[in-house]
Motif scaffolding. Structure first.
Motif, PDB file in Angstrom:
ATOM      1  N   CYS A   8       0.840  -1.194   0.000  1.00  0.00           N
ATOM      2  CA  CYS A   8       0.000   0.000   0.000  1.00  0.00           C
ATOM      3  C   CYS A   8       0.878   1.248   0.000  1.00  0.00           C
ATOM      4  O   CYS A   8       1.808   1.357   0.802  1.00  0.00           O
ATOM      5  CB  CYS A   8      -0.910  -0.012   1.230  1.00  0.00           C
ATOM      6  SG  CYS A   8      -1.978   1.432   1.329  1.00  0.00           S
ATOM      7  N   CYS A  30      -6.374  -2.076  -0.313  1.00  0.00           N
ATOM      8  CA  CYS A  30      -5.544  -2.451   0.816  1.00  0.00           C
ATOM      9  C   CYS A  30      -6.424  -3.063   1.907  1.00  0.00           C
ATOM     10  O   CYS A  30      -7.478  -2.519   2.245  1.00  0.00           O
ATOM     11  CB  CYS A  30      -4.822  -1.220   1.365  1.00  0.00           C
ATOM     12  SG  CYS A  30      -3.873  -1.535   2.873  1.00  0.00           S
ATOM     13  N   THR A  38      -2.373   0.672  -4.234  1.00  0.00           N
ATOM     14  CA  THR A  38      -1.417  -0.405  -4.005  1.00  0.00           C
ATOM     15  C   THR A  38      -0.585  -0.631  -5.253  1.00  0.00           C
ATOM     16  O   THR A  38      -1.001  -0.300  -6.364  1.00  0.00           O
ATOM     17  CB  THR A  38      -2.139  -1.718  -3.637  1.00  0.00           C
ATOM     18  OG1 THR A  38      -3.064  -2.047  -4.661  1.00  0.00           O
ATOM     19  CG2 THR A  38      -2.854  -1.593  -2.304  1.00  0.00           C
TER      20      THR A  38
END
Length: 71
Positions: A8, A30, A38
């Motif tokens: 992330c 995430c 991400t």
């Protein structure tokens, strides 16, 4: 299907996901903060057992398996 790892951009959380290869670079939420920021990261691959390298030593000419004289 392969397992991919995603980090992330917001909270740095690392997530693994089982995805099709064609979907590997698609956005993913995430698990920790919920953002879709991400990025797929390089994963390490590990394998255990089954190959010639995993065979026990002994008996045949490899060092300390017989033939080199070190007991």
């Amino acid at each position: 299907m392969p397992v991919y790892e995603y980090r992330c951009e917001e909270c740095e959380h690392l997530t693994e996901a089982l995805r099709r290869m064609s979907d590997a670079d698609d956005p993913m939420a995430c698990e920790k903060c919920g953002t879709d920021q991400t990025r797929r990261v390089q994963s390490l691959f590990a394998s255990t057992g089954g190959g010639a390298d995993s065979a026990p030593m002994g008996g045949g000419g490899s060092c300390c398996g017989g033939g080199c004289g070190c007991h």
